[in-house]
Write a protein that holds these residues in place. Structure first.
Motif, short mmCIF file in Angstrom:
data_model
loop_
_atom_site.label_atom_id
_atom_site.label_comp_id
_atom_site.label_asym_id
_atom_site.label_seq_id
_atom_site.Cartn_x
_atom_site.Cartn_y
_atom_site.Cartn_z
N VAL A 1 29.85 -25.27 -15.61
CA VAL A 1 30.92 -24.65 -16.39
C VAL A 1 31.73 -23.78 -15.44
O VAL A 1 31.18 -22.90 -14.77
N ARG A 2 33.04 -24.04 -15.36
CA ARG A 2 33.88 -23.34 -14.39
C ARG A 2 35.01 -22.61 -15.08
O ARG A 2 35.70 -23.18 -15.93
N SER A 3 35.21 -21.38 -14.69
CA SER A 3 36.40 -20.59 -15.05
C SER A 3 36.65 -20.54 -16.55
O SER A 3 37.80 -20.47 -16.97
N SER A 4 35.60 -20.61 -17.33
CA SER A 4 35.73 -20.52 -18.80
C SER A 4 36.70 -21.55 -19.35
O SER A 4 37.31 -21.33 -20.40
N GLU A 5 36.84 -22.68 -18.65
CA GLU A 5 37.82 -23.66 -19.10
C GLU A 5 37.33 -25.10 -18.95
O GLU A 5 37.69 -25.96 -19.74
N ASN A 6 36.54 -25.36 -17.93
CA ASN A 6 36.10 -26.72 -17.65
C ASN A 6 34.58 -26.78 -17.63
O ASN A 6 33.90 -25.89 -17.07
N ALA A 7 34.04 -27.85 -18.21
CA ALA A 7 32.60 -28.03 -18.24
C ALA A 7 32.28 -29.50 -17.97
O ALA A 7 32.99 -30.40 -18.44
N PHE A 8 31.19 -29.71 -17.21
CA PHE A 8 30.77 -31.06 -16.86
C PHE A 8 29.26 -31.16 -17.01
O PHE A 8 28.51 -30.31 -16.51
N LEU A 9 28.84 -32.20 -17.69
CA LEU A 9 27.42 -32.49 -17.83
C LEU A 9 27.16 -33.86 -17.22
O LEU A 9 27.75 -34.87 -17.65
N HIS A 10 26.34 -33.87 -16.20
CA HIS A 10 25.97 -35.12 -15.55
C HIS A 10 24.58 -35.50 -16.02
O HIS A 10 23.64 -34.70 -15.96
N LEU A 11 24.44 -36.73 -16.48
CA LEU A 11 23.17 -37.21 -17.03
C LEU A 11 22.66 -38.37 -16.19
O LEU A 11 23.44 -39.11 -15.57
#
Length: 1836
Positions: free
Chosen positions: A1233-1243
């Motif tokens: 989760v970056r800069s309260s704006e972008n989120a990435f979940l890698h599975l």
């Protein structure tokens, strides 16, 4: 046209000059005058005419007719009435003088017979004042009448006096012509009229701001075009009443200006110019002599002719009749004073106020004096005075003779000789001679020479070649001419008159230097005067400087002759040295103002000097100077060298011509060749006239050079005679004329000489007035020029050319490449005819008719078409010659539907059309349909453009049907806004195996992989964008689409189809089995369509990606997996997609606001898609509840590998929710989760051994979220990384976190950087570190980096590391720190950097740090380290407990480092002490003894940047180096005296156990290296050696190479930065081949070159253990790089390669890329500054993908663009261990950077991609960095 005075007769003859006739002729003038005063006339008539007679006026309405009737009545009333009327009108009004004299004479007063004798024309040619008649102020008394009569009589008398004086001066015409043949003076012979060109619109004021390249103040050459006039026309031109008319005539020296002025005066006296009552002639060369100021009256009377009586009355008459006064000023260029003076604003009083000549001249031109007069000025071409720029009314150039005038002059000159015809033939048959004769003065000289030679009865007449030689010949002829039969040879004549000759030369030079052109008797020695006058070289005349008696004045017969004699003076005078001669030689500029006052009278001076430097003049100069040849040649060489230097400077067009004239005069081919080579790029001439002599000189220089040149005449006047000279110019490659004057006659004249220009490749005649006739003549001639490649006829008047004939001629020109007929107002029929004939012409490749543009391109070879740039044939197929291809463009020509059949016929006539552009016309639906119906019968291989032809929706559908009717249609692109309609076709079937032409599009949506971008050869693309299609229109479209089974791309963007249209479209998708891409952007769909599309992922399993956006713009883009068999696919050497990859699906939804229920519905739909692997949500305004709901569906999305949420506001609570997903779904491997704006979940796969990384950076997490966060972490047992940097924890949040930290299971790294931690928080962290069992490492920095990293491990991990940097500790903090450290007995490493620790604190620290067992590493970095002596630092080391095993002192890094072993071993210490004391008794009970005790177990000693004193060096050699366990010694970048180096090397010989030796940056040199080599022989255990940057050359390297053969244990060698030769490098490589165990080879920056690289390549197969190879900056080129790249394949153990800063070349890079798959262990590769381009990027990317261990790739400072970035971006997901990609200083733009950012999101392991220094648009770096901070655009 030219002036022809012989045809100008007086307007009436003497036999009809009676009074009645004169009055009758003046009648119109009188009527016009009296019409302005009707009341006065009527009143006067009533007193003189009976009232009954006036009754006839009642029927007359016109004022003019009424005036005429009244005059008739007055005449009929009798002589008395007429006399009274005449007297009344003369007294009442200011009449023109001629009219007043006539009326008074008709009244019986005045002297009409006197007027008659003067030949005055009293007709209406006199200027009539406009406006109201001005009544006189005086009364009609008898005294006024008498005064007026006296004034009239005085004016008439003075006019008669002027005429008689001028007649006496010039004589009657016949007498003058008879006398001409007997006059001996040069330049004063037969008069033949010269050609005069008048400017149409001078616009001098504008040109002062932007001067042309030629004459300053003269008209632009374009303005003089085709305006040849007579002198009478110039003088008779109209001007406003009472406005002074200034006529400016300019011309080159000898052109006949002065002769013409005298001729005007003579003709005026003969009555030819009757509009002037008075004429005055002044010569500026005489006016120069005036030293006093004059009034206007004094100028006219004292300086020209005094009236016999009544001067005041005459002057008043002149003032009243200014409009009939002509004042001539001859030779403005000869005026010595400053002419730029402000005009006087005074009127009236200025008449009596004395003024300078320049002020008088200026006021006359401004009209302040004698307003309304005509001022005629002559000058050589020079800068006009500023005031003339605003006052000149008429501007004209005297052009000299043309060929006809030359013949006329020669005929007239030789009219009394029997050899007249012979003389004429001799001149006409000699081109050079004829060119000279176009200047009248030179023509006169030529005639003099011819006459002399013919009279000598010489059968073979050889005339000089240059102007200078002609002047010499003329001078010698004049010497002999006066001697008659007694004349001796030239030498005798010169010897007899040498003193007078040299005196004459000196007089000429002195006059020029002093700006004196007229000399008094006392200025000239008597012998010089007698000699010059006798031989006609000086003229004598009266000089008036006041009203007193005139003096005798002398002047050279022509200024050019004075310049010639002055040049001779410089060349023969012994007083003139080389330096003075250099100063006097310069090119005369038409523009330079700086030297103008010094060189005003030196127009031809430099040309004469150049001519005198010729070999042909050497004998003459030797004779005059009485010097030998060497003396003369030395002076001549000065001029020639000056000429050569001038050619190397920046020269304007006129100066280039001047230089060419000078070069021509030298007749020196060597000089001409040298100058020609320097000027080969300077032949550009703008806006001035070129004479035939100019062209002759220019051609001489060009032909003398060896380079082919471009000759450009822009706006220049070039006469047809010049073109005859130009025809002999052999070295012109590009000839250009840009002038409105270039018409058919010019084209015809140029055509005659084209064939002689054997090197001409490009011909331009633009901006002229050439018509079809001229074009045909030109092309006819050009067709004989086989080498011609380009013809440009832009901007002419070729409206309807003879198309068939012209194209036939073009077809014969085998090398022709281009013909430009643009801007010629071609008719539509002409355009269509050119198209019809052009496309069938065998060598035409393209015909482009776009609006006013008409360009025809040709193959440029013998009828064979050029190879298409789109064909990329293999090398073994280069011999194949492709078929001819023709492009046709008929754009913006208003073609209508009725022209369609004609266009079809044209297209059908050519079977080899490639591209056809019919855009911008008005064909409409009907015309386009006609074309499309005929499409199967038309052969077009690439494209048909029907854009902007007013197509409607039905017309668009008919266009779409062409996909079925014509099988060759590959793509249909239609848009109604903008109006676009393009059909693209497949290439010829013979090339069907080639991939179709694709436009490069760097977009993730378009192409995901290299293989996926390939489409089948039979695929078709349909783009119906912005066509205003409604859902109801889609039925017809779908009907067509269903029949198109080969559609691969379908784009329906920008319409109004909506949800309904989308539903209709998807119903026909199953039938489009080859569809690979579908675009449905901007069609006004709703959220319902989003759900429908999501459902289609399940219904249509072959959907690959689905990208949706409901923002602005809307986006609907689907890509599909291929559904045909793999055998039918186009292959580019790669395998088909694996089955499991073919099923993967990606769903992207952007800019669509969705609520909780919408998220639930979407997730439920997506959960039914078993193959969904990627889910991208961007800008969807998801709430925390929506995200929580989304995360709850993760377990249901069983194949999902990536979930990205971008541009969505994420609260701290939401960030924690995202973190908790690791406990919801066990397949999650990375949460970011970056800069309260972008989120990435890698599975990933569900494997227990996989660790999870959690990165919550910049999420505003504070103390309130710590407990919940820790609770989540405690539940997960396989954490690899937790990154909480850039949050808001503070000291309290840190304490809370530390309280829970012991519960976190497993091993992981915790990053708490940038969280606002203070010193107290750090001490609290250290306390936790000391007490915690699972905290193995703490790293803290409170500087700008604000680093805080904690590493946790299992309790059995023995490491305990503490690193503190820049914590700004105060003494109280340090004391607390030391107390904490005393409790930490398990510490293994402690580092303190810049923490305000003093030396005393360091001692306290060393006492505090203790350990029960094992090693403890202590590092201190403080500024005082670099200031302390080595002895003091070693004394500090003795304060530590335990035994010292390592000592490191790096003063450049302010580093003091110890490694201590606990407990202290006394046995070993005593053994060492006893052994050393045995040899060194002085060590007992000393510091050295204590040091030896403490360092008995010393294994590593590193010193850097030391300045060793003598005692310190001795201690090193005697105490430390002999220690028995020392295995590593490093002394780098240190200052040691030469004696100390010798001592050190001798000491090293005792270090037989040493394994690593590092002596880099010590300037060891060859001698030191040779001695060191001997010491190395005894180091049998040595494994690593570093001698880099030691100035070692071949001698030292050779000795070292000999030792390397014996070093079998050697594993690493660093010899970078030395200075060997390639030969020394080869010897080194051969020696290294014997080091079988070598692992690291560092040989950078040695400049080895290709030879050494090739040798290394041969040795690499022997280095089977090699892991590191550094070979950067070694001058390796393609040859060495290629061999080295091929050899690296065998080094399978390689982990690191650096070949940076070598120009490897394309082939080397490709070879290296090809071998990369063999390097399975490669971790780092550096190809910085290697010239890597986009072309090599694809092969490199493929190679990198097959390197499973690669972690760092450096490609900075190369030539990678967006294409290369895209290839690397595509490869990123397949490089699973990559951490750093360096692309700094390349050519990557927005597309490349964006693509890298998009792919980086799928690569969590990558730490950084460096993009600093790339041309990325402003603002984009900030945008991309905010999305992913791993993209680095700043300089680090």
């Amino acid at each position: 046209m030219e002036t022809d005075y012989t045809t100008m007769q007086p307007p009436f003859q003497h036999d009809d000059l009676d009074l009645a006739a004169a009055v009758a002729r003046a009648r119109p003038q009188l009527v016009e005058f009296l019409t302005q005063c009707p009341e006065w006339l009527l009143c006067t008539a009533r007193r003189l005419v009976p009232e009954a007679a006036l009754s006839s006026l009642a029927t007359t309405t016109s004022p003019r007719e009424k005036t005429s009737v009244l005059l008739d009545l007055l005449e009929q009333a009798g002589p008395a009435a007429w006399k009274h009327f005449a007297q009344s009108v003369c007294m009442e009004y200011d009449l023109p003088l001629d009219l007043e004299v006539l009326l008074m004479s008709s009244a019986g007063e005045g002297n009409f017979s006197q007027t008659e004798e003067s030949g005055t024309d009293t007709r209406a040619q006199s200027s009539v004042p406009r406006g109201s008649a001005r009544p006189r102020r005086c009364s009609s008394s008898g005294s006024d009448k008498d005064a007026k009569q006296r004034r009239l009589d005085a004016c008439v008398k003075y006019r008669h006096l002027l005429i008689n004086s001028i007649r006496q001066r010039y004589g009657s015409r016949r007498a003058a012509e008879a006398q001409e043949q007997t006059q001996p003076l040069p330049f004063n012979q037969t008069f033949v009229n010269v050609v005069i060109h008048q400017s149409k619109a001078p616009r001098l004021k504008e040109r002062t701001e932007k001067p042309p390249e030629g004459l300053a103040g003269a008209p632009e050459a374009e303005e003089c075009a085709d305006t040849a006039v007579k002198v009478s026309d110039l003088l008779c031109s109209e001007a406003p009443a009472h406005t002074t008319k200034v006529i400016f005539l300019f011309g080159k020296p000898g052109i006949g200006k002065t002769r013409l002025m005298h001729r005007i005066c003579q003709k005026w006296a003969e009555g030819v110019l009757p509009q002037f009552l008075f004429t005055f002639l002044f010569e500026f060369r005489q006016l120069n002599l005036l030293k006093r100021k004059l009034t206007l009256k004094e100028l006219l009377f004292d300086m020209f002719l005094q009236p016999e009586d009544s001067p005041d009355a005459v002057f008043q008459g002149l003032l009243e009749n200014a409009q009939q006064t002509l004042i001539i000023f001859d030779g403005l260029d000869e005026f010595a004073d400053n002419m730029d003076v402000p005009s006087s604003s005074r009127r009236g009083p200025a008449l009596t106020c004395p003024l300078s000549i320049s002020q008088l001249f200026a006021d006359l031109c401004h009209g302040n004096l004698l307003p309304g007069c005509t001022v005629l000025v002559t000058s050589r071409p020079k800068r006009l005075p500023d005031f003339l720029l605003y006052t000149v009314s008429v501007l004209a150039e005297i052009g000299g003779f043309d060929h006809k005038k030359v013949e006329e002059y020669v005929s007239h000159y030789f009219c009394q000789h029997s050899f007249r015809e012979r003389a004429i033939a001799h001149v006409k048959n000699n081109t050079k001679l004829l060119s000279m004769c176009l200047i009248p003065a030179l023509c006169n000289i030529v005639c003099i020479c011819l006459e002399y030679l013919f009279l000598k009865h010489q059968m073979s007449v050889e005339l000089p070649q240059t102007m200078t030689q002609f002047y010499i010949k003329m001078f010698l002829i004049f010497l002999n001419k006066q001697q008659g039969d007694c004349a001796g040879d030239e030498e005798t004549q010169v010897n007899c008159n040498r003193k007078a000759i040299l005196g004459l030369f000196d007089l000429a030079l002195r006059g020029l230097e002093e700006k004196k052109l007229v000399f008094y008797v006392h200025d000239i020695p008597e012998d010089v005067k007698e000699f010059a006058s006798l031989h006609g070289l000086l003229t004598v005349f009266e000089v008036k400087t006041s009203g007193t008696c005139p003096e005798a004045g002398y002047a050279f017969v022509h200024l050019s002759l004075q310049e010639f004699f002055a040049a001779l003076c410089l060349m023969v005078s012994r007083r003139v040295d080389k330096n003075y001669l250099k100063k006097k030689f310069f090119l005369k500029s038409k523009w330079t103002l700086k030297n103008e006052t010094k060189t005003e009278f030196m127009e031809s001076f430099h040309i004469f000097l150049s001519g005198l430097s010729s070999r042909e003049c050497r004998t003459f100069l030797m004779l005059l100077a009485e010097q030998d040849e060497a003396w003369v040649q030395e002076k001549q060489d000065v001029i020639l060298q000056s000429l050569k230097k001038q050619a190397a400077t920046h020269l304007s067009g006129p100066k280039v011509l001047e230089l060419c004239h000078c070069t021509f005069e030298t007749q020196n081919l060597e000089v001409a060749q040298h100058i020609g080579s320097l000027l080969n790029f300077k032949y550009e001439f703008k806006n001035f006239r070129l004479t035939t002599l100019d062209m002759s000189a220019l051609v001489f220089v060009i032909n003398s050079g060896q380079d082919l040149i471009c000759l450009d005449f822009a706006g220049c006047l070039v006469d047809t005679e010049c073109l005859e000279v130009l025809a002999g110019c052999e070295n012109v490659e590009h000839l250009s004329f840009r002038s409105r004057r270039c018409g058919d006659d010019f084209a015809a004249a140029l055509s005659k000489g084209l064939q002689g220009m054997g090197s001409l490749k490009k011909l331009e005649l633009t901006g002229g007035s050439i018509t079809a006739e001229g074009m045909t003549d030109l092309v006819q001639a050009a067709s004989q020029c086989l080498q011609l490649e380009e013809i440009n006829l832009q901007g002419n008047r070729i409206r309807d050319p003879e198309v068939k004939r012209v194209m036939d001629l073009f077809s014969k020109m085998e090398k022709l490449k281009k013909v430009d007929l643009s801007n010629n107002h071609l008719s539509l029929n002409a355009v269509l005819s050119l198209a019809k004939e052009g496309i069938v012409c065998r060598n035409v490749t393209e015909l482009c008719a776009r609006g006013d543009t008409m360009v025809i391109y040709f193959s440029g070879t013998s009828g064979r078409a050029q190879r298409s740039p789109d064909w990329k044939l293999e090398e073994n197929k280069e011999h194949i010659i492709p078929a001819r291809h023709v492009n046709l463009c008929l754009q913006d020509h208003r073609l209508l539907s009725q022209h369609a059949k004609m266009i079809v016929a044209i297209l059908q006539s050519c079977p080899c059309l490639s591209e056809v552009d019919l855009s911008g016309n008005k064909l409409g639906d009907e015309g386009c349909s006609c074309l499309l119906e005929s499409l199967p019968c038309i052969s077009i291989s690439k494209q048909l453009n029907l854009s902007q032809n007013h197509l409607s929706v039905p017309g668009m559908c008919s266009l779409l049907k062409s996909v079925n009717t014509c099988q060759k249609v590959m793509e249909v692109q239609v848009s109604l806004c903008p109006d676009t309609a393009i059909l693209r076709f497949r290439e010829d079937w013979g090339f069907a195996s080639l991939p179709p032409r694709e436009e490069p599009v760097f977009s993730t949506d378009d192409q995901q992989h290299g293989e996926e971008s390939q489409t089948p050869a039979t695929s078709q693309k349909i783009r119906l964008t912005d066509c205003n299609l409604q859902a109801s229109d889609l039925k017809n479209v779908c009907a067509v689409l269903k029949e198109c089974g080969h559609i691969s791309e379908l784009d329906l963007s920008g319409n109004f189809l909506g949800d309904e249209g989308l539903l209709q479209l998807f119903q026909c998708l199953p039938k489009l089995k080859m569809l690979r891409s579908l675009k449905f952007d901007n069609n006004r769909i709703s959220l319902n369509s989003v759900f429908f599309l999501a459902q289609s992922l399940t219904a249509l399993e072959h959907i690959k990606t689905m990208s949706l956006s409901l923002g602005h713009p809307q986006v609907v883009h689907l890509t599909f997996w291929e559904r045909v068999s793999s055998t039918s696919r186009w292959r580019s050497g790669s395998l088909a997609h694996p089955k499991q990859e073919a099923k993967a699906q990606s769903f992207s939804l952007r800019d669509c606001r969705v609520g909780l229920e919408d998220v639930t519905r979407l997730c439920q739909i997506l959960a039914q898609c078993p193959q969904l692997t990627e889910l991208h949500l961007s800008g969807n305004s998801l709430s925390d509840q929506s995200i929580e709901r989304l995360l709850s569906f993760l377990p249901s999305l069983c194949h999902l590998t990536l979930l990205s949420i971008r541009k969505n506001s994420l609260s701290p609570h939401c960030a924690v929710l995202l973190l908790n997903s690791i406990n919801l779904c066990e397949r999650i491997r990375v949460v970011e989760v970056r800069s309260s704006e972008n989120a990435f979940l890698h599975l990933g796969a569900s494997l227990q051994s996989q660790r999870t990384s959690c990165r919550l950076t910049g999420c505003a997490i504070g103390e309130g979220q710590v407990e919940e966060l820790c609770s989540i972490l405690e539940q997960h047992g396989w954490l690899a990384e937790v990154d909480l940097s850039r949050n808001q924890l503070g000291d309290e949040g840190l304490r809370c976190l530390l309280d829970h930290l012991h519960r976190v299971p497993g091993t992981c790294s915790l990053n708490l950087s940038h969280n606002g931690i203070s010193q107290d928080g750090v001490l609290h962290l250290i306390n936790a570190f000391v007490t915690s069992g699972n905290t193995t490492e703490v790293q803290v920095s409170l500087c700008s980096k604000a680093t805080l990293i904690i590493k946790l491990a299992s309790r059995d991990d023995p490491r305990k590391i503490l690193r503190l940097a820049e914590c700004n500790f105060q003494p109280e903090h340090l004391e607390k720190l030391f107390l904490l450290l005393e409790r930490c007995t398990g510490l293994t490493e402690y580092t303190s950097s810049n923490n305000n620790m003093t030396v005393q604190a360091a001692e306290r620290l060393l006492h505090s740090l203790r350990k029960d067992l094992g090693l403890l590493k202590i590092s201190i970095e403080e500024p005082w380290v670099c200031r302390e002596r080595v002895v003091n630092l070693l004394e500090l080391a003795l304060q530590a407990s335990g035994s010292i095993t390592e000592i490191t002192i790096c003063k450049d890094k302010t580093l003091f480092q110890l490694v201590i072993r606990f407990p202290h071993c006394l046995e070993k210490t005593e053994s060492v002490i006893s052994r050393l004391s045995l040899y060194k008794p002085e060590m007992k009970h000393s510091f050295c003894q204590r040091l030896c005790e403490k360092c008995a177990q010393l294994q590593q000693l590193r010193w850097s940047h030391m300045e060793l004193q003598e005692d310190e060096a001795e201690m090193l050699v005697r105490v430390l180096l002999p220690l028995p366990e020392l295995k590593m010694f490093e002394l780098t970048s240190s200052s040691v005296a030469p004696a100390g180096i010798d001592h050190l090397i001798s000491g090293l010989q005792n270090c037989q156990a040493i394994e690593e030796l590092n002596l880099n940056h010590n300037s060891i040199g060859n001698e030191g290296c040779s001695r060191l080599a001997e010491a190395l022989r005894k180091m049998h255990s040595l494994e690593e050696i570093n001698l880099s940057h030691n100035e070692i050359g071949d001698p030292g390297l050779t000795n070292l190479a000999a030792v390397l053969l014996e070093m079998q244990k050697l594993k690493k060698i660093d010899l970078s930065g030395n200075c060997p030769s390639p030969a020394g490098g080869e010897k080194l490589m051969e020696a290294l081949a014997h080091c079988k165990h070598i692992k690291e080879l560092l040989l950078s920056r040695n400049g080895f070159g290709d030879r050494t690289a090739v040798t290394l390549a041969l040795c690499l197969p022997h280095m089977t253990n090699l892991k590191v190879l550094h070979f950067q900056n070694n001058n390796i080129g393609q040859a060495g790089g290629l061999e080295l790249a091929r050899a690296l394949v065998v080094c399978g153990q390689l982990e690191e390669i650096s070949l940076s800063e070598n120009d490897l070349g394309e082939q080397s890079i490709r070879a290296l890329a090809k071998g990369l798959p063999c390097l399975k262990r490669l971790r780092r590769i550096d190809l910085k500054f290697c010239g890597v381009t986009d072309d090599a990027s694809k092969s490199l990317s493929l190679g990198f993908q097959q390197c499973p261990s690669v972690e760092e790739i450096i490609l900075s400072w190369n030539a990678l663009g967006d294409g290369g970035a895209r290839e690397l971006a595509i490869a990123l997901p397949k490089m699973e261990k990559l951490k750093v990609l360096d692309l700094e200083k390349n050519h990557i733009g927005a597309c490349g950077a964006t693509k890298l950012s998009e792919e980086l999101a799928t690569c969590p392991e990558i730490q950084s991609i460096r993009l600093w220094g790339n041309p990325v648009p402003k603002g984009l770096p900030e945008t991309l960095t905010s999305q992913d901070p791993r993209l680095c655009f700043s300089f680090n």
